[in-house]
Design an enzyme around this catalytic site. Structure first.
Site, PDB file in Angstrom:
ATOM      1  N   SER A  46     -33.170 -77.727 -36.444  1.00  0.00           N
ATOM      2  CA  SER A  46     -33.101 -78.412 -37.730  1.00  0.00           C
ATOM      3  C   SER A  46     -34.377 -78.062 -38.485  1.00  0.00           C
ATOM      4  O   SER A  46     -35.476 -78.167 -37.939  1.00  0.00           O
ATOM      5  CB  SER A  46     -32.976 -79.921 -37.546  1.00  0.00           C
ATOM      6  OG  SER A  46     -32.715 -80.511 -38.805  1.00  0.00           O
ATOM      7  N   GLU A  47     -34.230 -77.629 -39.728  1.00  0.00           N
ATOM      8  CA  GLU A  47     -35.345 -76.970 -40.415  1.00  0.00           C
ATOM      9  C   GLU A  47     -36.494 -77.914 -40.753  1.00  0.00           C
ATOM     10  O   GLU A  47     -37.558 -77.470 -41.140  1.00  0.00           O
ATOM     11  CB  GLU A  47     -34.860 -76.217 -41.659  1.00  0.00           C
ATOM     12  CG  GLU A  47     -34.248 -77.075 -42.742  1.00  0.00           C
ATOM     13  CD  GLU A  47     -32.740 -77.215 -42.602  1.00  0.00           C
ATOM     14  OE1 GLU A  47     -32.223 -77.107 -41.466  1.00  0.00           O
ATOM     15  OE2 GLU A  47     -32.076 -77.465 -43.631  1.00  0.00           O
ATOM     16  N   ASN A  48     -36.272 -79.215 -40.612  1.00  0.00           N
ATOM     17  CA  ASN A  48     -37.416 -80.102 -40.837  1.00  0.00           C
ATOM     18  C   ASN A  48     -38.352 -80.149 -39.633  1.00  0.00           C
ATOM     19  O   ASN A  48     -39.348 -80.861 -39.665  1.00  0.00           O
ATOM     20  CB  ASN A  48     -36.950 -81.498 -41.234  1.00  0.00           C
ATOM     21  CG  ASN A  48     -36.105 -82.134 -40.173  1.00  0.00           C
ATOM     22  OD1 ASN A  48     -35.319 -81.457 -39.535  1.00  0.00           O
ATOM     23  ND2 ASN A  48     -36.265 -83.416 -39.951  1.00  0.00           N
TER      24      ASN A  48
END
Lengths: 218, 160
Positions: A46-48
């Site tokens: 997840s890119e966060n």
């Protein structure tokens, strides 16, 4: 019959390859994690800032500091790792993620995608979508074939502001699996009970149809 | 306001659509790297993100390895405000979970970085192996009083 959201996710899950890193976007793509085939090992990014994302937490075990890019509470799998956003997008731009699955409002037959803005109406920001579509080797779009007004989302040319150019490789909708080829959209599979004629009539772009088109096996 | 994703923030969306607030939306990876670059002394860099979109407007385009890239400039702020889990009196910071995300990069980009921490300890008590942001990037540190951690999208599963 047209697939529901879980049906679309289930069909996309069949595209997962063993021992790969996968980024799932917000919406239908997130549901793909519920349908991973047996004997397939994938790690979700997840890119966060998490690699090795697990399922939603049990009730009462939510942690406000453990969320995915859609701001949903999540858990981590054994071997998971947390990192800052620059490292996260190094994984994405540096091509370390093998597959991205994302939703779309429109896809054009040259592989352009629009999914971040409806001028004057919806402006949430592109988040990581532009980085993902510009860099991922393989990008699959999960979406309904038509919008709420019944208009085709598979177009000759995008009408909304685009997110990326020539990047989408495959589209899985409630009606069909469509490959994006150098010659345009190619119909690969039909949803169970949906006819080729129904798919063509729901598609504004040209659709290449070669021979018998098999039904999806779900 | 420079941002990447404002999510379900309806008030923000209203202010933006009514032009009360001037907003520049940029790709998340470009925002992260622009902050990192600002702090790292890299004035600009090329990225493929946003090529062919309205993000590309008025930006230099160059081809590397057969692929189009756009020039993005570093971001340096007068003040950066970051939130950490633990900090020490030397300004060293440790973040928790996915709340790390932009914080280390914003800290680097700030001429004056103000860190709010949940727990503040004397220098020497944090393990140097475990520090995420070195104190050299932090000019002020405060221990917050109370933290209300709201969850925007609470998702759970039932125990079987």
């Amino acid at each position: 019959m047209a697939l529901d959201k879980n049906g679309i996710a289930q069909r996309i899950a069949q595209e997962l390859e063993n021992n790969t890193y996968v980024n799932l976007g917000i919406g239908i793509p997130t549901l793909v994690a519920n349908h991973i085939p047996k004997n397939i090992n994938v790690e979700f990014q997840s890119e966060n800032g998490v690699l090795g994302m697990g399922p939603f937490p049990f009730e009462g075990e939510e942690d406000a500091d453990m969320i995915n890019a859609g701001k949903q509470t999540i858990t981590t799998m054994p071997g998971a790792v947390l990192f800052d956003s620059a490292t996260s997008f190094s994984m994405i731009r540096g091509n370390h993620i093998q597959l991205s699955v994302l939703g779309a409002m429109e896809v054009a037959e040259n592989g352009d995608i629009a999914n971040w803005k409806i001028p004057g109406k919806m402006v949430k920001g592109m988040g990581g979508a532009m980085d993902l579509v510009a860099s991922s080797e393989n990008i699959i779009v999960a979406m309904t074939h038509t919008n709420r007004k019944g208009e085709s989302k598979l177009l000759k040319k995008c009408t909304l502001p685009i997110t990326g150019v020539n990047c989408i490789k495959k589209i899985v909708t409630d009606l069909a699996v469509v490959d994006v080829t150098l010659n345009g959209f190619k119909l690969v599979e039909r949803a169970p009970g949906v006819t080729v004629a129904e798919i063509i009539s729901a598609t504004q772009a040209n659709l290449i149809v070669n021979g018998d088109i098999p039904e999806m096996i779900l | 306001m420079i941002s990447s994703y404002v999510g379900e923030n309806a008030e923000f969306e209203r202010q933006m659509l009514s032009n009360e607030l001037e907003v520049e939306l940029i790709p998340q990876g470009s925002l992260a790297e622009r902050c990192r670059a600002g702090g790292a002394g890299i004035p600009a860099f090329f990225t493929p993100a946003g090529y062919g979109t309205e993000v590309q407007m008025n930006k230099e385009v160059r081809v590397f390895n057969g692929k189009n890239h756009i020039l993005e400039h570093a971001l340096i702020s007068d003040f950066s405000f970051v939130k950490a889990w633990k900090g020490d009196t030397a300004g060293n910071l440790i973040f928790k979970g996915t709340a790390r995300n932009f914080n280390p990069l914003m800290a680097m980009a700030g001429k004056i970085t103000v860190a709010e921490v949940e727990e503040l300890v004397p220098a020497g008590e944090l393990n140097p192996n475990e520090i995420h942001t070195p104190g050299i990037f932090v000019q002020r540190i405060i221990k917050g009083d109370a933290f209300e951690k709201r969850i925007e999208n609470r998702t759970t599963r039932k125990k079987n």
